[in-house]
Design a protein around this motif. Structure first.
Motif, PDB file in Angstrom:
ATOM      1  N   HIS A  12       0.796  -1.225   0.000  1.00 32.00           N
ATOM      2  CA  HIS A  12       0.000   0.000   0.000  1.00 32.00           C
ATOM      3  C   HIS A  12       0.833   1.281   0.000  1.00 32.00           C
ATOM      4  CE1 HIS A  12      -3.783  -2.140   0.638  1.00 32.00           C
ATOM      5  NE2 HIS A  12      -3.140  -2.899   1.511  1.00 32.00           N
ATOM      6  N   LEU A  13       1.993   1.266   0.642  1.00 30.03           N
ATOM      7  CA  LEU A  13       2.766   2.497   0.792  1.00 30.03           C
ATOM      8  C   LEU A  13       3.242   3.020  -0.560  1.00 30.03           C
ATOM      9  CD1 LEU A  13       3.985   4.612   2.638  1.00 30.03           C
ATOM     10  CD2 LEU A  13       6.008   3.159   2.871  1.00 30.03           C
ATOM     11  N   GLY A  14       3.768   2.139  -1.423  1.00 27.34           N
ATOM     12  CA  GLY A  14       4.267   2.583  -2.726  1.00 27.34           C
ATOM     13  C   GLY A  14       3.203   3.293  -3.555  1.00 27.34           C
ATOM     14  N   PRO A  15       2.033   2.661  -3.800  1.00 23.20           N
ATOM     15  CA  PRO A  15       0.985   3.358  -4.559  1.00 23.20           C
ATOM     16  C   PRO A  15       0.512   4.647  -3.902  1.00 23.20           C
ATOM     17  CG  PRO A  15       0.571   0.994  -4.542  1.00 23.20           C
ATOM     18  CD  PRO A  15       1.710   1.238  -3.597  1.00 23.20           C
ATOM     19  N   ALA A  16       0.426   4.671  -2.554  1.00 20.12           N
ATOM     20  CA  ALA A  16       0.012   5.901  -1.876  1.00 20.12           C
ATOM     21  C   ALA A  16       1.047   7.005  -2.077  1.00 20.12           C
ATOM     22  CB  ALA A  16      -0.181   5.626  -0.385  1.00 20.12           C
ATOM     23  N   PHE A  17       2.320   6.632  -2.084  1.00 22.13           N
ATOM     24  CA  PHE A  17       3.393   7.588  -2.348  1.00 22.13           C
ATOM     25  C   PHE A  17       3.255   8.185  -3.748  1.00 22.13           C
ATOM     26  CE2 PHE A  17       8.018   8.366  -3.323  1.00 22.13           C
ATOM     27  CZ  PHE A  17       8.241   9.332  -2.350  1.00 22.13           C
ATOM     28  N   ILE A  18       2.935   7.346  -4.735  1.00 15.85           N
ATOM     29  CA  ILE A  18       2.782   7.815  -6.111  1.00 15.85           C
ATOM     30  C   ILE A  18       1.575   8.738  -6.242  1.00 15.85           C
ATOM     31  CG2 ILE A  18       2.323   7.069  -8.487  1.00 15.85           C
ATOM     32  CD1 ILE A  18       3.867   4.486  -7.769  1.00 15.85           C
ATOM     33  N   GLU A  19       0.502   8.449  -5.516  1.00 12.49           N
ATOM     34  CA  GLU A  19      -0.676   9.316  -5.568  1.00 12.49           C
ATOM     35  C   GLU A  19      -0.338  10.739  -5.157  1.00 12.49           C
ATOM     36  OE1 GLU A  19      -3.704   7.522  -3.221  1.00 12.49           O
ATOM     37  OE2 GLU A  19      -4.025   5.841  -4.616  1.00 12.49           O
ATOM     38  N   PRO A  58       5.822  20.715   8.855  1.00 13.64           N
ATOM     39  CA  PRO A  58       5.228  21.406   7.718  1.00 13.64           C
ATOM     40  C   PRO A  58       6.307  21.851   6.749  1.00 13.64           C
ATOM     41  CG  PRO A  58       5.372  22.887   9.586  1.00 13.64           C
ATOM     42  CD  PRO A  58       5.845  21.538  10.075  1.00 13.64           C
ATOM     43  N   GLY A  59       5.875  22.223   5.533  1.00 11.09           N
ATOM     44  CA  GLY A  59       6.814  22.806   4.589  1.00 11.09           C
ATOM     45  C   GLY A  59       7.510  21.785   3.737  1.00 11.09           C
ATOM     46  N   PRO A  60       8.504  22.218   2.937  1.00  9.78           N
ATOM     47  CA  PRO A  60       9.201  21.331   2.006  1.00  9.78           C
ATOM     48  C   PRO A  60      10.129  20.382   2.729  1.00  9.78           C
ATOM     49  CG  PRO A  60      10.230  23.500   2.030  1.00  9.78           C
ATOM     50  CD  PRO A  60       8.999  23.598   2.875  1.00  9.78           C
ATOM     51  N   PRO A  61      10.636  19.358   2.025  1.00  8.09           N
ATOM     52  CA  PRO A  61      11.568  18.429   2.648  1.00  8.09           C
ATOM     53  C   PRO A  61      12.781  19.139   3.224  1.00  8.09           C
ATOM     54  CG  PRO A  61      10.862  17.641   0.497  1.00  8.09           C
ATOM     55  CD  PRO A  61      10.353  19.039   0.626  1.00  8.09           C
ATOM     56  N   LEU A  62      13.226  18.646   4.371  1.00 12.46           N
ATOM     57  CA  LEU A  62      14.387  19.257   5.008  1.00 12.46           C
ATOM     58  C   LEU A  62      15.668  18.787   4.338  1.00 12.46           C
ATOM     59  CD1 LEU A  62      13.363  18.895   8.754  1.00 12.46           C
ATOM     60  CD2 LEU A  62      12.950  20.807   7.205  1.00 12.46           C
ATOM     61  N   LEU A  63      16.722  19.563   4.513  1.00 15.15           N
ATOM     62  CA  LEU A  63      18.002  19.188   3.934  1.00 15.15           C
ATOM     63  C   LEU A  63      18.746  18.193   4.799  1.00 15.15           C
ATOM     64  CD1 LEU A  63      19.313  22.615   2.563  1.00 15.15           C
ATOM     65  CD2 LEU A  63      18.431  20.668   1.282  1.00 15.15           C
ATOM     66  N   GLU A  94      12.373  11.793   3.054  1.00 17.99           N
ATOM     67  CA  GLU A  94      11.826  13.045   3.560  1.00 17.99           C
ATOM     68  C   GLU A  94      10.432  13.323   2.984  1.00 17.99           C
ATOM     69  OE1 GLU A  94      12.703  15.109   5.830  1.00 17.99           O
ATOM     70  OE2 GLU A  94      14.587  14.175   6.387  1.00 17.99           O
ATOM     71  N   LEU A  95      10.243  13.026   1.702  1.00 19.33           N
ATOM     72  CA  LEU A  95       8.912  13.191   1.112  1.00 19.33           C
ATOM     73  C   LEU A  95       7.901  12.272   1.777  1.00 19.33           C
ATOM     74  CD1 LEU A  95       9.714  13.503  -2.702  1.00 19.33           C
ATOM     75  CD2 LEU A  95       8.705  15.263  -1.247  1.00 19.33           C
ATOM     76  N   ALA A  96       8.324  11.037   2.052  1.00 23.12           N
ATOM     77  CA  ALA A  96       7.408  10.091   2.690  1.00 23.12           C
ATOM     78  C   ALA A  96       7.007  10.579   4.080  1.00 23.12           C
ATOM     79  CB  ALA A  96       8.064   8.709   2.785  1.00 23.12           C
ATOM     80  N   VAL A  97       7.955  11.164   4.821  1.00 25.63           N
ATOM     81  CA  VAL A  97       7.618  11.731   6.132  1.00 25.63           C
ATOM     82  C   VAL A  97       6.637  12.886   5.956  1.00 25.63           C
ATOM     83  CG1 VAL A  97       8.548  13.015   8.089  1.00 25.63           C
ATOM     84  CG2 VAL A  97       9.743  10.994   7.252  1.00 25.63           C
ATOM     85  N   GLU A  98       6.908  13.735   4.988  1.00 23.43           N
ATOM     86  CA  GLU A  98       6.013  14.861   4.726  1.00 23.43           C
ATOM     87  C   GLU A  98       4.612  14.387   4.335  1.00 23.43           C
ATOM     88  OE1 GLU A  98       5.495  18.361   1.406  1.00 23.43           O
ATOM     89  OE2 GLU A  98       7.530  17.756   1.948  1.00 23.43           O
TER      90      GLU A  98
END
Length: 529
Positions: free
Chosen positions: A446-453, A512-517, A497-501
């Motif tokens: 489930h995680l992969g398809p949800a990430f793509i959505e 909140p906000g964009p992925p951290l460095l 980082e995107l997955a955490v966001e």
């Protein structure tokens, strides 16, 4: 528009599907390609439950006295094919050929009727973005089970059509041994009104100036585009993306256990890096976990595999280079999870690493001598073994090269408790690994398809984000090969980082906000390596 028919239980086979829905309905093929999903698209008004009526099997079955009498349907205009969805005066449900034959000695033509197969109809004509790879989107009703669908390549009709019949029969369709030529004729002549785009490989496709991610059972895209694309394959069972549980159950039972375990975070983030390759203009990413036997490396791979599918999504290195090419092509833009590099032939593994990293298979000739299109893919590779790639190749007498090492980065997998640092509520590393092995069998896919959505709606320049990550402390490198390795780790870091966001692993936005460095929560990649 979907045509209306004179009789709701009869479909004259000019290529049109049955119409249980209103005439203005739009054909949704986003989940039509793989045949494990129950469907009502082709059912008659008396067959809307998706269950198999007991009277539909025409082979070696007696009809009980309590069953309904066959219905009388309107005489078809001969010669023609017609699909009867319920028992009729012609016999059990199925595709029929209603013909005329000239009697011996002259006279008027005499009608005859041949049961060809179980009910089968053509929903739509299919072709890819280049108007190649034409096919038919079929809907069919086996004697046992629900209506099923398959986007069949037209090339399977070459010759006698045996390959088409074999696949249909594997999926439950019964075919008259004396009528298989009629089935071949019907499929060759079928010309549905509907047209849909056929994707012949898994992964990202650029269609109608938009991106769509095609998987065997469904398509992920914005708006109505997802409903106009289907996956087309010679084998309807080509689906490696099994599911169990739910996204929430994965988060609760697996995702939360990643906290405090850097290698688990790395494994899951590597599995999620596959869809980012196209969006960041890269071809591949590869991580090789190196550690002692029975320290939990395989468990890490099983956790990573649960992002996309079940335990079978994890494979082993015990395969030929050609075989791995085929698997990589079937999993394009996702992840290739390979356990125990020691099972690979040390003399060939270097060439395999180059091929996987370059995203293109061997050039091969067709039967007539022309060049066949090679397999192509973009893939994130997660590997494991007790030895590094260089050590495995050296033992086989092969000299390792820097280009191979940078395509599959060695990461030590020896942590505080085997491959783990934080055991949560478990007593030791073995118990923790066994617990994870059990959980991934119940929660996966489930995680992969949800990430793509979330990615299909992403408006940020992710390639620029990778460049920003690569400039963070711990990533900077002066040597070109080190720079490539740093960018690969930056890509994996961005996936995490995107997955955490997006809400992984706790189901809520951590920041909140964009992925951290800052890559993950364990410092620079140099500390892990």
């Amino acid at each position: 528009m979907v045509n209306e028919y004179r009789n709701p239980d009869t479909v004259e086979m000019s290529g049109h599907p049955p119409a249980p829905e209103p005439a203005h309905a739009t054909l949704d093929v986003s989940q039509a390609s793989q045949v494990s999903q129950p469907s009502r698209d082709g059912a008659s008004p008396r067959d809307i439950t998706g269950t198999a009526p007991a009277s539909t099997c025409p082979i070696a079955r007696e009809v009980g006295p309590s069953e309904d009498e066959p219905e009388t349907v309107k005489e078809p205009r001969r010669p023609t094919f017609a699909c009867h969805l319920a028992p009729s005066q012609y016999g059990p449900p199925g595709l029929y050929y209603h013909g005329l034959r000239q009697p011996k000695g002259g006279g008027d033509p005499e009608p005859f009727d041949v049961w060809v197969s179980s009910p089968v109809v053509g929903l739509a004509a299919t072709y890819d973005e280049r108007h190649d790879n034409h096919g038919l989107l079929l809907s069919f009703k086996p004697p046992y089970g629900p209506w099923r669908k398959w986007a069949m390549p037209m090339e399977l009709l070459s010759g006698s059509g045996e390959e088409m019949r074999r696949e249909l029969m594997r999926m439950g369709v019964r075919i008259n041994p004396d009528g298989f030529k009629l089935l071949h004729r019907w499929a060759s002549q079928c010309q549905p009104d509907k047209e849909v785009v056929a994707a012949t490989r898994v992964g990202w496709h650029h269609i109608e100036e938009s991106l769509a991610f095609v998987m065997p059972r469904h398509t992920i895209a914005q708006g109505a585009l997802a409903h106009r694309i289907t996956f087309q394959s010679e084998s309807a069972s080509q689906d490696h993306f099994a599911t169990a549980g739910s996204l929430d159950s994965w988060r609760a039972n697996i995702g939360r256990l990643c906290r405090g375990n850097p290698l688990m975070v790395l494994a899951v983030s590597t599995a999620l890096a596959g869809p980012l390759l196209q969006l960041t203009h890269r071809q591949a990413a590869g991580i090789h976990l190196v550690g002692d036997s029975s320290n939990g490396k395989t468990t890490l791979l099983e956790v990573a595999a649960s992002v996309w599918g079940g335990p079978d999504f994890k494979r082993t290195w015990r395969a030929t280079g050609n075989g791995l090419e085929g698997v990589a092509a079937a999993l394009s833009d996702t992840a290739l999870v390979l356990d125990e590099i020691g099972e690979a032939d040390g003399r060939e593994v270097g060439a395999t690493i180059y091929a996987l990293g370059n995203g293109i298979g061997k050039a091969r000739a067709s039967r007539i001598g022309t060049a066949r299109p090679p397999h192509r893919w973009r893939i994130a590779v997660l590997s494991s073994g007790e030895r590094t790639l260089a050590a495995h190749m050296s033992e086989a007498g092969k000299r390792p090269h820097a280009g191979q090492a940078v395509r599959l980065l060695d990461i030590p997998a020896n942590r505080q408790h085997g491959a783990f640092d934080h055991l949560h509520h478990l007593t030791d590393g073995r118990a923790f690994a066994d617990h994870l092995k059990s959980e991934v069998t119940h929660h996966h896919g489930h995680l992969g398809p949800a990430f793509i959505e979330r990615l299909v709606a992403e408006e940020r320049d992710l390639a620029a984000e990778v460049d920003r990550f690569a400039q963070a402390p711990g990533f900077a490198a002066s040597h070109p090969l080190q720079g490539r390795a740093a960018k690969m780790l930056a890509l994996i870091g961005l996936a995490g980082e995107l997955a955490v966001e997006y809400g992984w692993p706790t189901g809520r936005l951590v920041r909140p906000g964009p992925p951290l460095l800052t890559p993950f929560n364990y410092g620079s990649p140099g500390r892990v390596v």
